[in-house]
Design a protein around this motif. Sequence first.
Motif, short mmCIF file in Angstrom:
data_model
loop_
_atom_site.label_atom_id
_atom_site.label_comp_id
_atom_site.label_asym_id
_atom_site.label_seq_id
_atom_site.Cartn_x
_atom_site.Cartn_y
_atom_site.Cartn_z
N TYR A 64 0.86 -1.21 0.00
CA TYR A 64 0.00 0.00 0.00
C TYR A 64 0.88 1.24 0.00
O TYR A 64 1.70 1.44 0.91
CB TYR A 64 -0.90 -0.01 1.23
CG TYR A 64 -1.79 1.22 1.33
CD1 TYR A 64 -2.77 1.48 0.38
CD2 TYR A 64 -1.62 2.12 2.40
CE1 TYR A 64 -3.59 2.60 0.50
CE2 TYR A 64 -2.42 3.23 2.52
CZ TYR A 64 -3.41 3.48 1.56
OH TYR A 64 -4.22 4.59 1.66
N ILE A 65 0.72 2.11 -1.10
CA ILE A 65 1.44 3.39 -1.17
C ILE A 65 0.58 4.41 -0.45
O ILE A 65 -0.56 4.70 -0.86
CB ILE A 65 1.65 3.81 -2.63
CG1 ILE A 65 2.32 2.67 -3.42
CG2 ILE A 65 2.48 5.09 -2.71
CD1 ILE A 65 3.67 2.25 -2.87
N ILE A 66 1.10 4.91 0.64
CA ILE A 66 0.30 5.75 1.54
C ILE A 66 -0.18 7.01 0.84
O ILE A 66 -1.38 7.32 0.85
CB ILE A 66 1.10 6.09 2.81
CG1 ILE A 66 1.47 4.78 3.56
CG2 ILE A 66 0.31 7.02 3.71
CD1 ILE A 66 2.39 4.99 4.74
N TYR A 114 0.29 4.35 9.53
CA TYR A 114 0.61 5.54 8.72
C TYR A 114 1.66 6.41 9.42
O TYR A 114 2.38 7.18 8.79
CB TYR A 114 -0.64 6.37 8.46
CG TYR A 114 -1.69 5.69 7.59
CD1 TYR A 114 -1.32 4.63 6.75
CD2 TYR A 114 -3.00 6.14 7.58
CE1 TYR A 114 -2.28 4.03 5.95
CE2 TYR A 114 -3.95 5.54 6.78
CZ TYR A 114 -3.60 4.47 5.97
OH TYR A 114 -4.53 3.87 5.18
N LYS A 115 1.73 6.26 10.75
CA LYS A 115 2.69 7.06 11.52
C LYS A 115 4.00 6.31 11.72
O LYS A 115 4.87 6.76 12.46
CB LYS A 115 2.11 7.42 12.88
CG LYS A 115 0.84 8.24 12.76
CD LYS A 115 0.24 8.47 14.15
CE LYS A 115 -1.06 9.26 14.06
NZ LYS A 115 -1.68 9.48 15.38
N GLY A 116 4.09 5.11 11.10
CA GLY A 116 5.35 4.39 11.16
C GLY A 116 5.38 3.22 12.11
O GLY A 116 6.46 2.71 12.42
N VAL A 142 6.23 -1.15 7.88
CA VAL A 142 6.25 0.20 7.30
C VAL A 142 7.60 0.42 6.61
O VAL A 142 8.65 0.20 7.22
CB VAL A 142 6.02 1.28 8.37
CG1 VAL A 142 6.01 2.67 7.73
CG2 VAL A 142 4.70 1.02 9.11
N ILE A 143 7.54 0.84 5.33
CA ILE A 143 8.76 1.19 4.56
C ILE A 143 8.87 2.71 4.55
O ILE A 143 7.91 3.42 4.20
CB ILE A 143 8.67 0.65 3.13
CG1 ILE A 143 8.43 -0.88 3.15
CG2 ILE A 143 9.92 1.00 2.33
CD1 ILE A 143 9.55 -1.65 3.81
N TYR A 150 6.44 5.62 3.81
CA TYR A 150 6.15 5.74 2.40
C TYR A 150 5.10 4.71 1.95
O TYR A 150 4.14 5.02 1.25
CB TYR A 150 7.45 5.59 1.61
CG TYR A 150 7.27 5.34 0.13
CD1 TYR A 150 6.68 6.31 -0.70
CD2 TYR A 150 7.69 4.12 -0.44
CE1 TYR A 150 6.51 6.07 -2.04
CE2 TYR A 150 7.53 3.90 -1.80
CZ TYR A 150 6.93 4.86 -2.59
OH TYR A 150 6.78 4.62 -3.93
N LYS A 151 5.32 3.50 2.39
CA LYS A 151 4.35 2.47 2.02
C LYS A 151 4.33 1.36 3.10
O LYS A 151 5.22 1.26 3.94
CB LYS A 151 4.69 1.86 0.68
CG LYS A 151 6.00 1.06 0.64
CD LYS A 151 6.21 0.45 -0.72
CE LYS A 151 7.53 -0.33 -0.75
NZ LYS A 151 7.75 -0.96 -2.07
N LEU A 152 3.28 0.53 3.01
CA LEU A 152 3.12 -0.63 3.89
C LEU A 152 3.22 -1.88 3.05
O LEU A 152 2.55 -2.00 1.99
CB LEU A 152 1.75 -0.61 4.58
CG LEU A 152 1.39 0.64 5.40
CD1 LEU A 152 0.01 0.50 6.00
CD2 LEU A 152 2.42 0.88 6.49
N VAL A 153 4.04 -2.81 3.48
CA VAL A 153 4.16 -4.10 2.81
C VAL A 153 3.71 -5.18 3.80
O VAL A 153 4.20 -5.22 4.93
CB VAL A 153 5.61 -4.34 2.36
CG1 VAL A 153 5.74 -5.71 1.70
CG2 VAL A 153 6.06 -3.25 1.41
N GLY A 154 2.78 -5.99 3.33
CA GLY A 154 2.25 -6.95 4.31
C GLY A 154 1.82 -8.29 3.73
O GLY A 154 1.79 -8.48 2.53
#
Length: 878
Positions: A64-66, A114-116, A142-143, A150-154
């Motif tokens: 997911y690109i935030i 979203y806040k890391g 969180v990347i 920047y984005k979430l990889v899951g």
Amino acid sequence: MKNDSPKFSKMINRLFSVNTSNNLATDQQLNNEDDYTTLINELKLNHKHLTHAQQIAKTGSWEYIIEEDALYCSDYFYSIFGLDSKEHISMDKPFELIHPEDYEHSKKILENAYKGVNYATEFRIYHGKTGELCYIKVQAEVIFKNKKPYKLVGMIQDNTKEKQLEHELRDTNESFDHIFNNLSSGIWMKELDSSNITYLSKGTEEIFELPLEEIYQNPTIWESVIHPDDREAVFNLQQELLAGNAIKHRYRIITHNGKIKWVFDQTIPWFNKETDINRLFGIIVDVTSEMEMQEELNFYASHDHLTRLPNKRSLYNHMNRLIEEKQPFTVFYLDLDRFTLINNSLGYEVGDSVLKIIAERLKELLPTTGYVARLVSNDFVIIDTTATKDQSQNLATRILNEIDKEVRVLDYQLNVTTSIGISFFPEDGGSELTLLESAHTALYQAKKSGKNTYQVYAVTESISAYKQYTLEQDLRKAISNDEFEVYYHPQVNGLNGLIESAEALIRWNHKEWGLVSPAEFIPFAEENHLMNEIGDWVIRNVIKQLAIWKDKGYILRPISINISPTRFLKPGLVTFVKKLLETHKISAHYLEFEITESTILKNEPKIIKTLDEIRELGITIAIDDFGTGYATLQYLLNISADTLKIDRMFIQNITNQNKNDAAIVTSILYLAKALNMKVIAEGVEEVEQLQLLIQKECFNIQGYLFSKPVPNATFEKLINKGFFPIPKSEKTKKPEVERRKYYRLELPGSLKAELSIVEINNKRINVGSAKILIENISLGGLKIMSGLKLPVQSNMKVIYNFTLMDQSFEIEGSLVWKYEVRQDIFYYGVAFNNFPETDKDHLARLINQITVTLKNNQDIPSTNFVTENPITYLLNNN
């Protein structure tokens, strides 16, 4: 090769757009078209492998690109949520499917991401296509880019089946916990090495009466509560567990408040993968009530329920043990006198209370060496091992005096007496049955002597006593074996001989004593509370027989049946009779119930009510044995009887010079006529009696003058014929013709003699002798007169003792015929058995000598003839 899938193109673009500054490969380096195609194919293959792997693992990947709110997902991600894989989705799309209860929590976790903040969580969704509830497990990282998320990889995983199994397991465990904790049993488990208890059900707390926490904290408390007397056996058995064997045992425990309980304990060893025992699993059950019940059953198997004295079974075992040890002892056989009067007059509750009081008195009276048991009904047996014969008689006197003391029950003051028969081991028998028979024979003599006394057994006691004993013992079996038979005694019109009715009389076909009359067994039936069963048997069979006669086309005559007084006190008589009449389609007018005068004195209101209900059915009522009881005119009015039966004792003497009996009969006839009642004269045996009764206008006759009681087959012939010829003069009835090959000597008088029964059904007995009279004699046998009722052609060995001209004879013989002279007096024909030739020659010489003496009109010397009426002699000596 190219792939036009937009999703695949997006994935390729992502691969080449993310982190390009750090990638060593550039577009300039991929200037070769073949290299590009090869890379695309490898990517497609890797994509295919990745898809298959995710399907197998039920796991999807996503990115997911935030800032772009762009969500890139694997194929299985779409499958898990039930979304269309061709559709580009935002993060909001999966959130639309989250369970409402999990939505806020999941949203908050995402906002933190979203806040890391990395996260791993679980939530529920409703599948986008099936609507099925699914359990989802998500983990995301969180990347960062430029130090900003920047984005979430899951990864996402469908955890539905695992959750369902988990819930099922939890439900199962909860079910087991619910079951275990609601059982009265205790379920437990503990580690073998440490003895730490790992599980206890609630029932354990109830059994040990201790909180579970206390048992958990102190595992050895289990062993400490075991009853000291059972501890060694329990610990020894538990050694079997170490050998891998399950065990079961019962033992007692003592709770902290001192209560003793019986428990059933079953323990099973638990093996690990290495087949070593590492745990013990078991169940413990409180079986106190069952053990107490078992103890009570064991007690009542050997003791009487009412008096709590040893019963017949225990008595026999006790006597057998003494006999095996050859320990001399005395048997006291007690029978409470006239006890049935208490039961019939005051009820069984009072009677039972009296029995319990008597039982306690006997226990207190006996020495420590004494033993007392309740045999049956109101019979008790005492065994004493120390008293001499003289001391035994002293003890018998003390027993008589103790029982004779006043008994108080409820508001009644009762005087109870007993009769006692005494026998001794080994003198009077070598088995418990023989000793009891001997004591009972002595008891019978005590009863004949006037009751409230004792008699010591002697071998010269009457054969009648032995017969009475065997009849009493066999009576109950006779009912279940259907050994009874109904005889019918015709009731005749004395003017024309017509059979107008009959009285049903029960007879007993005894295997040893032949046909037994009610006079012999009814007293025992009354004492053993069997009269109701016997009476109902007669009613049932008479009504059934009436139906058979009806089907055969016979003219039915009314049948009268004697009803016991106690039957009127037992509920259900009217219903019982009514149902039988309806079942067999017989009119109630063909029945008459006979009651004695004393019946109405037992419980007047209840009996009169029952009699009224019986008369409403159409059954007539007769008062039997009128004049011998204590009835008043008021009773006659209350019960509204239809018939009076004059007792035979008044009929016997109405033709004698003494006019008292005739006057009584005349008064009864006058009274009955005034009350519009029918009168039947019983016991008419002589023509003169008949003629006098007819003169007094008593025409209904019952007696041997017309017929004795006859079996069913004979009575059918009589009712088919319908009448008897009127006797004109008294005829001497002769017995059956005696066909003997030897000369028969008719004696000038009745010779005094004795008979002894020494064997019945190949069983030796010793019951003494009975008086008889010999009428004639030959070398083949005798004709005798006796007051005994003996069976003919039975398996009974009889010895006859007599003296002729001072010469004594003892000869074995069998009864071959029988004739009833009058009630209770019989002629018998005797055939000699095993008569030695020397004795036969000796008797032949005497018969010849006596014959010559009689021809010379000389008296026979040294021969004991009776000088009184033979019948009177027999009645007084038996």
